[in-house]
Scaffold this motif. Structure first.
Motif, PDB file in Angstrom:
ATOM      1  N   GLN A 411       0.887  -1.205   0.002  1.00  0.00           N
ATOM      2  CA  GLN A 411       0.035  -0.058   0.022  1.00  0.00           C
ATOM      3  C   GLN A 411       0.855   1.246   0.054  1.00  0.00           C
ATOM      4  O   GLN A 411       2.034   1.247   0.766  1.00  0.00           O
ATOM      5  CB  GLN A 411      -0.763   0.167   1.251  1.00  0.00           C
ATOM      6  CG  GLN A 411      -1.924  -1.237   1.703  1.00  0.00           C
ATOM      7  CD  GLN A 411      -3.046  -0.736   0.829  1.00  0.00           C
ATOM      8  OE1 GLN A 411      -3.221   0.319   0.283  1.00  0.00           O
ATOM      9  NE2 GLN A 411      -4.025  -1.782   0.755  1.00  0.00           N
ATOM     10  N   HIS A 412       0.515   2.393  -0.572  1.00  0.00           N
ATOM     11  CA  HIS A 412       1.213   3.505  -0.423  1.00  0.00           C
ATOM     12  C   HIS A 412      -0.088   4.639  -0.290  1.00  0.00           C
ATOM     13  O   HIS A 412      -1.265   4.204  -0.452  1.00  0.00           O
ATOM     14  CB  HIS A 412       1.876   4.013  -1.742  1.00  0.00           C
ATOM     15  CG  HIS A 412       2.678   3.099  -2.046  1.00  0.00           C
ATOM     16  ND1 HIS A 412       3.970   2.801  -0.958  1.00  0.00           N
ATOM     17  CD2 HIS A 412       3.424   2.346  -2.922  1.00  0.00           C
ATOM     18  CE1 HIS A 412       4.870   1.955  -1.654  1.00  0.00           C
ATOM     19  NE2 HIS A 412       4.516   1.664  -2.637  1.00  0.00           N
ATOM     20  N   ASN A 413       0.400   5.749  -0.072  1.00  0.00           N
ATOM     21  CA  ASN A 413      -0.663   6.995  -0.043  1.00  0.00           C
ATOM     22  C   ASN A 413      -0.002   8.206  -0.496  1.00  0.00           C
ATOM     23  O   ASN A 413       1.461   8.134  -0.850  1.00  0.00           O
ATOM     24  CB  ASN A 413      -1.452   7.184   1.233  1.00  0.00           C
ATOM     25  CG  ASN A 413      -0.636   7.658   2.266  1.00  0.00           C
ATOM     26  OD1 ASN A 413       0.479   7.895   2.300  1.00  0.00           O
ATOM     27  ND2 ASN A 413      -1.700   7.968   3.352  1.00  0.00           N
ATOM     28  N   CYS A 468       4.796   9.716   0.044  1.00  0.00           N
ATOM     29  CA  CYS A 468       4.055   8.850   0.626  1.00  0.00           C
ATOM     30  C   CYS A 468       3.970   9.144   2.219  1.00  0.00           C
ATOM     31  O   CYS A 468       4.944   9.293   2.628  1.00  0.00           O
ATOM     32  CB  CYS A 468       4.642   7.356   0.300  1.00  0.00           C
ATOM     33  SG  CYS A 468       3.437   6.094   1.087  1.00  0.00           S
ATOM     34  N   ILE A 470       2.840   6.908   4.436  1.00  0.00           N
ATOM     35  CA  ILE A 470       3.258   5.872   5.205  1.00  0.00           C
ATOM     36  C   ILE A 470       4.965   6.111   5.552  1.00  0.00           C
ATOM     37  O   ILE A 470       5.763   6.236   4.774  1.00  0.00           O
ATOM     38  CB  ILE A 470       3.283   4.534   4.410  1.00  0.00           C
ATOM     39  CG1 ILE A 470       1.980   4.260   3.943  1.00  0.00           C
ATOM     40  CG2 ILE A 470       4.001   3.371   5.086  1.00  0.00           C
ATOM     41  CD1 ILE A 470       1.731   3.020   3.222  1.00  0.00           C
ATOM     42  N   HIS A 473       7.839   4.728   4.695  1.00  0.00           N
ATOM     43  CA  HIS A 473       8.307   4.890   3.043  1.00  0.00           C
ATOM     44  C   HIS A 473       8.956   5.992   2.852  1.00  0.00           C
ATOM     45  O   HIS A 473       9.807   6.023   2.197  1.00  0.00           O
ATOM     46  CB  HIS A 473       6.950   4.535   2.251  1.00  0.00           C
ATOM     47  CG  HIS A 473       6.312   2.988   2.392  1.00  0.00           C
ATOM     48  ND1 HIS A 473       5.161   2.765   1.776  1.00  0.00           N
ATOM     49  CD2 HIS A 473       6.795   2.129   3.016  1.00  0.00           C
ATOM     50  CE1 HIS A 473       5.101   1.605   2.050  1.00  0.00           C
ATOM     51  NE2 HIS A 473       5.741   1.046   2.802  1.00  0.00           N
ATOM     52  N   MET A 478      10.474   7.853  -0.600  1.00  0.00           N
ATOM     53  CA  MET A 478       9.558   8.036  -1.278  1.00  0.00           C
ATOM     54  C   MET A 478       8.831   9.439  -1.126  1.00  0.00           C
ATOM     55  O   MET A 478       7.730   9.765  -0.445  1.00  0.00           O
ATOM     56  CB  MET A 478       8.454   6.651  -0.870  1.00  0.00           C
ATOM     57  CG  MET A 478       7.382   6.732  -1.900  1.00  0.00           C
ATOM     58  SD  MET A 478       6.150   5.428  -1.607  1.00  0.00           S
ATOM     59  CE  MET A 478       7.469   3.994  -1.951  1.00  0.00           C
TER      60      MET A 478
HETATM   61 CU   LIG Z   1       4.590   4.234   0.571  1.00  0.00          CU
END
Ligand SMILES: [Cu+2]
Length: 488
Positions: A411-413, A468, A470, A473, A478
């Protein structure tokens, strides 16, 4: 669910190695500070996570201004190692603002400035970012704009934006993940007159619900391992493990904030009953949404109104996580309904007028990817480099961005500083009803492609970041940087 399953031991060693190689952690100070404090943890045998719903929920303390002038409130927040009683009878070393876990809630009013003096007693660098705040780049708490140990600085927040549930947290590059995990986060609730005039539940019936997860060691210490999604299997609400909350049989407004590093929550009631969602990340929705669940990825917020008057006194209703795959993390919080009280609050059919969706002058694409072997994160194939500006936008511009999660399991956001956005589509289909409002963070599930219309603030120019959210991450690269150009 598949999120957070990157890394593995090789990845972790790689991450720790890189963290040291990067030299940003002078001598691994975090480990010493926290480790030193950890040796003082609990001591009374094996610390146990209590059974669900056996401890009362705490409402985070509210910060008090140290000084107020005609148009501004001044706060002082000291970030330092502290000890919190998270598990009953157990002393857990944390990192805290003013000793509070989570940090004190700041309540601000639109049009009235807030100045926060942050003092760093952590033993390693920090920055503080107001997530969702429309602030100058100097006050944005960027990942390299460090406050060194023993130093302090003031952040100025204009509060020129609409009422919203914001939050503040550490953002020091490579350190933010562990810092946020150990407690450096708090709610920042911005009120305005339009919102106050609606008559929504307010005062003690307007309650922050700060969600996260954690892994505890046998001595009650918080165990931080990067990418440790599976190990962080104790759910905390406002710093307490799966608590209960005694509520009057009336309406409550809950500011649900996903402050977890990695965990996605889907809040729903154990009865399956509907409730109202009234706000997204950046403020009130046009109209209340009647729903049975709201999914939230890390950094996202949703204000919900639950009317407990429909339940008999004595009834218990659990706020549960529809994403949970384990019984132990299924329950978030139990509401114990007490007596009936008079309730003058209301939720009007119309809440706010959202700005018109303006046409975009540019399209951009952001492809998020994580290398499972190394744990490194990339956007458009590149890891964060503070010396690189990825693109430039005009001040006040409106653009269409497409965010693509290239990973098939992870998953990412996506979060952009300063700007807000509206979600246009998910894989070409409609967005979720729960994200039909002003947003600054959006979930991007494995293989998914999400279109957003981004509106940049007309006043500010300079360098900001996107990443991202998270946090494990973004800490691993990221993240990227853009420039807002414009005269003046
Ligand atoms: Cu991510």
């Amino acid at each position: 669910m598949g999120w957070g399953c990157g890394g593995g031991l090789a990845g972790i060693v790689g991450i720790l190695g890189r963290r040291a190689v990067l030299g940003l952690v002078a001598g691994g100070l975090a480990g010493r500070v926290v480790g030193g404090a950890a040796s003082g943890a609990s001591g009374a045998g094996r610390a146990r996570v209590p059974p669900p719903f056996s401890v009362p929920m705490a409402v985070p303390v509210e910060a008090r201004p140290v000084r107020s002038t005609r148009d501004a409130d001044h706060y002082r927040l000291v970030a330092a190692p502290a000890v919190a009683e998270i598990l009953p009878g157990v002393r857990t070393p944390v990192l805290a603002y003013n000793g509070a876990f989570p940090g004190p809630t700041i309540r601000a009013r639109a049009g009235r400035r807030v100045v926060v003096e942050h003092v760093n007693h952590l033993g390693e660098p920090t920055t503080v970012h107001l997530h969702g705040g429309e602030v100058s780049p100097e006050d944005d708490g960027g990942p390299m704009d460090l406050v060194e140990p023993g130093r302090g600085r003031r952040y100025h927040y204009a509060n020129g934006q609409r009422a919203a549930t914001l939050w503040y947290h550490d953002h020091a590059h490579h350190l933010e993940s562990e810092h946020v995990y150990r407690g450096l986060a708090g709610a920042y609730l911005l009120h305005d007159e339009c919102e106050v005039g609606l008559g929504l539940p307010s005062g003690r019936f307007d309650v922050p619900i700060v969600l996260r997860d954690a892994r505890f060691g046998d001595d009650g210490s918080l165990v931080y391992i990067p990418e440790d999604f599976r190990g962080r299997n104790t759910i905390l609400v406002n710093g307490r493990p799966q608590p209960y909350f005694r509520v009057a049989a009336r309406k409550y407004r809950f500011r649900v904030l996903n402050a977890a590093n990695m965990r996605f929550f889907k809040v729903e009631l154990s009865t399956g009953d509907h409730f109202l969602q009234i706000a997204t990340d950046r403020g009130l929705m046009r109209a209340p949404l009647t729903t049975t669940s709201v999914p939230l990825s890390p950094g996202e917020r949703a204000d919900i109104v639950v009317d407990f008057s429909r339940y008999a006194p004595g009834q218990r209703v659990v706020l549960r996580d529809g994403f949970s795959t384990r019984p132990s993390t299924d329950g978030i919080l139990r509401f114990d309904v007490c007596g009936r009280v008079r309730d003058c609050s209301r939720v009007p059919e119309r809440l706010a007028i959202l700005p018109a969706l303006r046409p975009a002058t540019a399209d951009r694409e952001f492809r998020l990817s994580m290398d499972k072997k190394t744990g490194m994160g990339f956007i458009n194939g590149r890891a964060y480099d503070s010396g690189r500006i990825d693109f430039t936008v005009e001040r006040g511009a409106v653009e269409t961005w497409r965010i693509v999660n290239e990973n098939q399991v992870i998953q990412h956001n996506f979060h952009v500083h300063l700007a807000d956005f509206r979600v246009l589509d998910r894989n070409g289909g409609p967005p979720m009803p729960t994200e039909d409002g002003l947003k600054d963070t959006v979930m991007v599930r494995p293989g998914e492609s999400v279109g957003v219309r981004v509106a940049f603030h007309p006043a500010y120019t300079g360098d900001y970041i996107y990443h991202c959210h998270i946090v494990d991450h973004s800490a691993m690269g990221m993240m990227g940087q853009f420039r807002i150009a414009g005269r003046g």
